[in-house]
Design a protein around this motif. Sequence first.
Motif, PDB file in Angstrom:
ATOM      1  N   ILE A 119       9.910  31.412  37.647  1.00 38.49           N
ATOM      2  CA  ILE A 119      10.305  31.940  36.349  1.00 38.49           C
ATOM      3  C   ILE A 119      10.128  30.853  35.300  1.00 38.49           C
ATOM      4  CG2 ILE A 119      11.895  33.623  37.357  1.00 38.49           C
ATOM      5  CD1 ILE A 119      14.217  31.860  36.443  1.00 38.49           C
ATOM      6  N   VAL A 120       9.996  31.294  34.056  1.00 35.04           N
ATOM      7  CA  VAL A 120       9.748  30.363  32.965  1.00 35.04           C
ATOM      8  C   VAL A 120      10.459  30.861  31.708  1.00 35.04           C
ATOM      9  CG1 VAL A 120       7.585  31.485  32.279  1.00 35.04           C
ATOM     10  CG2 VAL A 120       7.915  29.083  31.784  1.00 35.04           C
ATOM     11  N   ASP A 121      10.883  29.922  30.888  1.00 34.51           N
ATOM     12  CA  ASP A 121      11.440  30.255  29.583  1.00 34.51           C
ATOM     13  C   ASP A 121      10.277  30.750  28.726  1.00 34.51           C
ATOM     14  OD1 ASP A 121      12.420  30.248  26.964  1.00 34.51           O
ATOM     15  OD2 ASP A 121      13.532  28.382  27.228  1.00 34.51           O
TER      16      ASP A 121
ATOM     17  N   SER B  94       9.124  25.127  34.508  1.00 33.70           N
ATOM     18  CA  SER B  94       9.356  26.364  35.247  1.00 33.70           C
ATOM     19  C   SER B  94      10.437  26.119  36.292  1.00 33.70           C
ATOM     20  CB  SER B  94       8.071  26.866  35.914  1.00 33.70           C
ATOM     21  OG  SER B  94       7.692  26.009  36.957  1.00 33.70           O
TER      22      SER B  94
ATOM     23  N   MET C  73      14.451  34.786  30.628  1.00 30.09           N
ATOM     24  CA  MET C  73      13.396  34.161  31.423  1.00 30.09           C
ATOM     25  C   MET C  73      12.374  35.219  31.817  1.00 30.09           C
ATOM     26  SD  MET C  73      14.523  31.040  31.558  1.00 30.09           S
ATOM     27  CE  MET C  73      13.834  30.099  32.898  1.00 30.09           C
ATOM     28  N   GLN C  74      11.152  34.778  32.044  1.00 30.05           N
ATOM     29  CA  GLN C  74      10.100  35.682  32.495  1.00 30.05           C
ATOM     30  C   GLN C  74       9.714  35.337  33.924  1.00 30.05           C
ATOM     31  OE1 GLN C  74       7.321  34.807  29.305  1.00 30.05           O
ATOM     32  NE2 GLN C  74       7.476  36.930  28.654  1.00 30.05           N
TER      33      GLN C  74
ATOM     34  N   PRO D 112      11.852  41.103  31.479  1.00 29.16           N
ATOM     35  CA  PRO D 112      12.429  39.757  31.494  1.00 29.16           C
ATOM     36  C   PRO D 112      13.797  39.745  32.181  1.00 29.16           C
ATOM     37  CG  PRO D 112      12.692  40.736  29.335  1.00 29.16           C
ATOM     38  CD  PRO D 112      11.847  41.685  30.139  1.00 29.16           C
TER      39      PRO D 112
ATOM     40  N   HIS E  80      14.509  23.425  40.422  1.00 24.29           N
ATOM     41  CA  HIS E  80      13.408  22.894  39.623  1.00 24.29           C
ATOM     42  C   HIS E  80      13.095  21.484  40.081  1.00 24.29           C
ATOM     43  CE1 HIS E  80      16.015  20.298  37.171  1.00 24.29           C
ATOM     44  NE2 HIS E  80      16.872  21.305  37.211  1.00 24.29           N
TER      45      HIS E  80
ATOM     46  N   ALA F 161      20.379  33.337  28.428  1.00 23.68           N
ATOM     47  CA  ALA F 161      19.040  32.796  28.671  1.00 23.68           C
ATOM     48  C   ALA F 161      18.130  33.958  29.042  1.00 23.68           C
ATOM     49  CB  ALA F 161      19.067  31.776  29.803  1.00 23.68           C
TER      50      ALA F 161
END
Length: 147
Positions: free
Chosen positions: A62-64, A47, A95-96, A116, A38, A93
């Motif tokens: 990926i993103v939360d 992200s 993530m998408q 996800p 990141h 966690a």
Amino acid sequence: MKVETYLFGAVDVSPEKVITFPNGLVGFEQSKRYMLVHEEGPAEPSSFTLQSLDDPMLAFQIVDPVMLGFNYELALSDAENALLQSPSPEDVAVMQVLFRKEQDDKGSITPNLRAPLVINTKSRVGLQKVMETMRPNITLSNLSSSI
């Protein structure tokens, strides 16, 4: 270990930073080892890049889901729970993966809601939870009141 990547060039990765997806990701089953990258800065990143350590040309944004106003409540099967090494809820966690849609020469970026990533942050083992039907409990928290 030193790893050559497409986006970041040569990168030093300590073994304790490696995230293993024993089954790989959909369409990329041969790539099982990844690292998260990141942008450095004072703010929490919005992200991440999930960079494959097995294929230097493979990386995903990926993103939360919370950053997008989603809150997943997923039920894991016994096999998924075993693969993740029976994590405590606070060690998980979700993530998408973001992907680009090509429509009329315009590319829009959208999250993959049906698959996800679920990661045990302690053991650094993950899986991609593919849902045949869209039945997770998803809460949308950032909808505009004018809609």
